[in-house]
Design an enzyme around this catalytic site. Structure first.
Site, mmCIF file in Angstrom:
data_model
loop_
_atom_site.group_PDB
_atom_site.id
_atom_site.type_symbol
_atom_site.label_atom_id
_atom_site.label_comp_id
_atom_site.label_asym_id
_atom_site.label_seq_id
_atom_site.Cartn_x
_atom_site.Cartn_y
_atom_site.Cartn_z
ATOM 1 N N GLU A 95 0.980 -1.194 0.106
ATOM 2 C CA GLU A 95 -0.063 -0.045 0.233
ATOM 3 C C GLU A 95 0.802 1.426 0.087
ATOM 4 O O GLU A 95 0.333 2.502 0.178
ATOM 5 C CB GLU A 95 -0.929 0.103 1.169
ATOM 6 C CG GLU A 95 -0.237 -0.051 2.570
ATOM 7 C CD GLU A 95 -1.203 0.114 3.650
ATOM 8 O OE1 GLU A 95 -1.792 1.330 3.601
ATOM 9 O OE2 GLU A 95 -1.505 -0.552 4.596
ATOM 10 N N CYS A 129 -3.384 -3.133 4.272
ATOM 11 C CA CYS A 129 -2.565 -4.143 4.807
ATOM 12 C C CYS A 129 -2.799 -5.728 4.236
ATOM 13 O O CYS A 129 -1.995 -6.704 4.697
ATOM 14 C CB CYS A 129 -2.587 -4.116 6.331
ATOM 15 S SG CYS A 129 -2.411 -2.554 7.117
ATOM 16 N N HIS A 262 -2.540 -10.183 11.707
ATOM 17 C CA HIS A 262 -1.915 -8.953 11.324
ATOM 18 C C HIS A 262 -1.838 -7.968 12.872
ATOM 19 O O HIS A 262 -2.882 -7.982 13.576
ATOM 20 C CB HIS A 262 -2.945 -8.028 10.385
ATOM 21 C CG HIS A 262 -2.526 -6.761 10.217
ATOM 22 N ND1 HIS A 262 -1.675 -6.202 9.662
ATOM 23 C CD2 HIS A 262 -3.417 -5.563 10.655
ATOM 24 C CE1 HIS A 262 -1.348 -4.880 9.679
ATOM 25 N NE2 HIS A 262 -2.488 -4.496 10.067
HETATM 26 N N1 CAA Z 1 0.452 3.259 30.620
HETATM 27 C C1 CAA Z 1 -0.116 2.048 30.210
HETATM 28 N N2 CAA Z 1 -1.204 2.225 29.238
HETATM 29 C C2 CAA Z 1 -1.424 3.290 28.799
HETATM 30 C C3 CAA Z 1 -0.968 4.481 29.280
HETATM 31 C C4 CAA Z 1 0.286 4.252 30.175
HETATM 32 N N3 CAA Z 1 0.708 5.218 30.517
HETATM 33 N N4 CAA Z 1 -1.309 5.434 28.399
HETATM 34 C C5 CAA Z 1 -2.407 5.190 27.811
HETATM 35 N N5 CAA Z 1 -2.312 3.711 27.823
HETATM 36 C C6 CAA Z 1 -3.213 2.734 27.211
HETATM 37 C C7 CAA Z 1 -4.679 3.155 27.205
HETATM 38 O O1 CAA Z 1 -5.397 2.663 28.125
HETATM 39 C C8 CAA Z 1 -5.012 2.343 25.885
HETATM 40 O O2 CAA Z 1 -5.235 1.016 26.136
HETATM 41 P P1 CAA Z 1 -6.648 0.127 25.954
HETATM 42 O O3 CAA Z 1 -7.216 0.554 24.652
HETATM 43 O O4 CAA Z 1 -6.357 -1.255 26.212
HETATM 44 O O5 CAA Z 1 -7.613 0.881 26.841
HETATM 45 C C9 CAA Z 1 -4.012 2.346 25.039
HETATM 46 O O6 CAA Z 1 -2.783 2.931 25.824
HETATM 47 C C10 CAA Z 1 -3.942 3.450 23.724
HETATM 48 O O7 CAA Z 1 -4.241 4.640 24.174
HETATM 49 P P2 CAA Z 1 -5.467 5.540 23.477
HETATM 50 O O8 CAA Z 1 -6.805 4.837 23.826
HETATM 51 O O9 CAA Z 1 -5.190 6.740 24.610
HETATM 52 O O10 CAA Z 1 -5.276 5.449 22.137
HETATM 53 P P3 CAA Z 1 -4.453 6.477 21.329
HETATM 54 O O11 CAA Z 1 -5.039 7.948 21.312
HETATM 55 O O12 CAA Z 1 -3.042 6.474 21.690
HETATM 56 O O13 CAA Z 1 -4.513 5.949 19.899
HETATM 57 C C11 CAA Z 1 -4.252 4.084 18.248
HETATM 58 C C12 CAA Z 1 -4.341 4.580 19.656
HETATM 59 C C13 CAA Z 1 -5.946 4.675 18.057
HETATM 60 C C14 CAA Z 1 -4.112 2.652 17.841
HETATM 61 C C15 CAA Z 1 -3.411 5.032 17.448
HETATM 62 O O14 CAA Z 1 -2.369 4.787 17.638
HETATM 63 C C16 CAA Z 1 -3.854 4.859 15.862
HETATM 64 O O15 CAA Z 1 -4.764 5.667 15.233
HETATM 65 N N6 CAA Z 1 -3.035 3.968 15.143
HETATM 66 C C17 CAA Z 1 -3.086 3.672 13.745
HETATM 67 C C18 CAA Z 1 -4.485 2.950 13.440
HETATM 68 C C19 CAA Z 1 -4.240 1.419 13.806
HETATM 69 O O16 CAA Z 1 -3.177 0.992 14.159
HETATM 70 N N7 CAA Z 1 -5.350 0.877 14.092
HETATM 71 C C20 CAA Z 1 -5.370 -0.504 14.392
HETATM 72 C C21 CAA Z 1 -6.563 -1.294 13.677
HETATM 73 S S1 CAA Z 1 -6.714 -0.780 11.740
HETATM 74 C C22 CAA Z 1 -5.373 -1.966 10.908
HETATM 75 O O17 CAA Z 1 -4.996 -2.890 11.737
HETATM 76 C C23 CAA Z 1 -4.745 -1.627 9.757
HETATM 77 C C24 CAA Z 1 -3.438 -1.050 10.236
HETATM 78 O O18 CAA Z 1 -2.497 -1.683 9.905
HETATM 79 C C25 CAA Z 1 -3.472 0.518 10.140
#
Ligand code: CAA
Length: 502
Positions: A95, A129, A262
């Site tokens: 991609e 992906c 994945h």
């Molecule tokens: N210590 C431990 N854990 C912590 C923490 C700390 N200090 N601070 C936050 N966390 C945890 C949160 O509790 C959360 O865990 P849970 O979901 O288990 O509750 C986790 O860290 C993530 O934190 P947030 O919920 O605040 O999320 P974020 O704003 O950091 O965003 C994300 C996370 C949405 C994955 C972002 O990184 C993102 O958009 N990534 C790209 C998209 C992606 O990877 N999507 C996955 C599915 S799509 C796919 O698979 C296709 C692909 O490859 C892209």
């Protein structure tokens, strides 16, 4: 080399079609996720515990999708000793689009020039992906079809996963995988049970063709991933059950020796395994629930579609499935946690990781399920049956041997500071699609045998060179047989660097 004319397989389907050899490439530099937490000013543990990521591989402006795929394909061909003339199909899944017309596959044809072989089907396949899996399915289908001419197929999946600054950036990564596909494989694609789920959503997509960065709806992407996983597992289970004797046990996690996913980030993989145990729980006959899932009966009324972000369900089944995760999934997360999301190669990096920390005898006869997800969305669950033959010269032993130095290769990378990483991302951002352009990144830090970009001319034509091979990565010391792997050194794998468990 299988020969169509001389083979008894003329009379029927080729047997045991699947993956004969597998090569992985990842960049030689990485940023440490703990240091990135500090640099980004987020709370300690957010990337390492919250997302389950340890290190993130990245490329300078010296590498692009063409160079990644050139590198991994060269390595596969050299390691296996399969001559370029023996390839009849080459598929690329990616991609990482740098040209809206010219395929990466056509760039890879440079490697075939000396062999004179231009009779090679296949081009690029794209859907986030998922492209690598579509390419693998195409290759397997070709070998099993009336179009097959007796030669091997090769699948190359590669991507550079980069995000704008913000929450998604630590879920980046980069890498490529090349797979040799043919009959009598040690990793056999099981027939009749592949299960797909495809639908239209805007969870992660790349509408801005001038940028490397995607547009991401993070929460929706997780919901889409989990709902696709549910749908694929339900269909996969139904198809598996339909092929079984009526008396044998219905499909559940117990029937599978390993489950690979994945991996956009490792924590989601652990949640996915928990999700499958929740599926099993809901599929269990009511009179068996108390015995099989003690203490979880209260979740019996829950519905899959209402529970993507239900923390009670998640916690209960993460706890229940922890030993299964440790045994059947965690060994597959070595590259995922140390390199990050490689996009199309991600689940195959999981396969390589899983193999790299096993022996041929511990793998022989096992059954592995893989879940491939591409946003947008396209997803498939399929299974690989591992050959029973674990003899010292067996294809399985050679496959295991070829991946045994994976951890050592990861450990030999160079760590760079988050500031240098951020500068590199900025440079990529500013020079992406620039022409004419001469890359400025160092070539000294590249692994031996890495293809790299030397120039983009004023007509956007790209030129590449290869860093010298060293004695640790010998080339072409082969006898033309697909059974001659070159890198023999064995390294025991520690799981200490894998993501934290709940
Ligand atoms: N210590 C431990 N854990 C912590 C923490 C700390 N200090 N601070 C936050 N966390 C945890 C949160 O509790 C959360 O865990 P849970 O979901 O288990 O509750 C986790 O860290 C993530 O934190 P947030 O919920 O605040 O999320 P974020 O704003 O950091 O965003 C994300 C996370 C949405 C994955 C972002 O990184 C993102 O958009 N990534 C790209 C998209 C992606 O990877 N999507 C996955 C599915 S799509 C796919 O698979 C296709 C692909 O490859 C892209």
């Amino acid at each position: 080399m299988p020969s169509f004319k001389n083979s008894a397989e003329c009379a029927g389907w080729p047997q045991d079609v699947g993956i004969l050899a597998l090569e992985v490439y990842f960049p030689s530099e990485y940023v440490d996720q703990t240091e990135l937490e500090v640099f980004d000013g987020v709370s300690q543990g957010k990337y390492t515990i919250g997302l389950g990521q340890t290190k993130m591989g990245f490329c300078s402006d010296r590498e692009d999708i063409n160079s990644l795929c050139l590198t991994v394909l060269s390595r596969l061909m050299e390691r296996t000793g399969v001559g370029y003339e023996n390839i009849g199909r080459l598929e690329v899944g990616t991609e990482t689009i740098i040209d809206k017309s010219k395929s990466v596959k056509s760039v890879l044809m440079q490697l075939f020039e000396d062999s004179g072989n231009t009779d090679i089907e296949g081009i690029d396949t794209t859907n986030a992906c998922y492209g690598g899996t579509a390419a693998l399915i195409n290759a397997i289908n070709w070998v099993e079809s009336s179009s097959w001419d007796g030669r091997y197929a090769v699948v190359v999946a590669g991507d550079i996963a980069v995000y704008a600054t913000g929450a998604a950036r630590p879920t980046g990564g980069a890498g490529a995988v090349a797979m040799l596909v043919g009959p009598h494989a040690p990793l056999i694609m099981e027939r009749g049970v592949r299960a797909s789920h495809m639908c239209h959503v805007y969870d992660f997509y790349k509408p801005d063709l001038s940028s490397e960065y995607p547009t991401v709806d993070g929460k929706l992407s997780i919901q889409c991933y989990l709902s696709a996983l549910d749908a694929c597992y339900q269909t996969f289970s139904r198809k598996c059950n339909a092929t079984k004797e009526a008396s044998s046990s219905p499909m559940s996690l117990e029937q599978l020796n390993a489950l690979l996913f994945h991996s956009p980030f490792c924590k989601l993989v652990q949640k996915s395994l928990a999700r499958l145990s929740f599926n099993d729980f809901l599929n269990t006959p009511a009179d068996q629930v108390a015995a099989k899932y003690p203490g979880l009966e209260a979740f019996r009324e829950k519905k899959l579609e209402d529970t993507y972000f239900d923390k009670d369900v998640e916690k209960a089944f993460m706890g229940y499935s922890l030993p299964i995760f440790q045994a059947k999934t965690k060994p597959s997360l070595l590259i995922a946690t140390e390199v990050g999301n490689m996009y199309t190669p991600s689940v195959y990096g999981g396969l390589a990781s899983y193999i790299s920390c096993n022996t041929a005898s511990s793998l022989a006869g096992k059954r592995i399920a893989l879940f491939s997800y591409g946003s947008g969305l396209a997803s498939t669950m399929f299974s690989l049956k591992i050959s029973d033959d674990d003899g010292p010269d067996s294809p399985l032993s050679q496959l295991v041997s070829s991946l045994s130095n994976l951890k050592a290769r990861l450990d030999s990378r160079k760590k760079v500071s988050p500031a240098v990483f951020a500068e590199t991302m900025k440079l990529r951002q500013e020079t992406h699609h620039k022409a004419p352009y001469t890359p400025v990144g160092s070539v000294d830090t590249l692994f031996p045998g890495t293809w790299y970009l030397t120039k983009v001319d004023d007509m956007h034509r790209r030129q590449y060179e290869r860093s010298p091979l060293t004695p640790t990565l010998p080339a072409m010391e082969v006898d033309g047989a697909a059974s001659n792997y070159l890198i023999k050194e064995s390294t025991s794998m520690s799981t200490e660097t894998l993501p934290q468990q709940v």
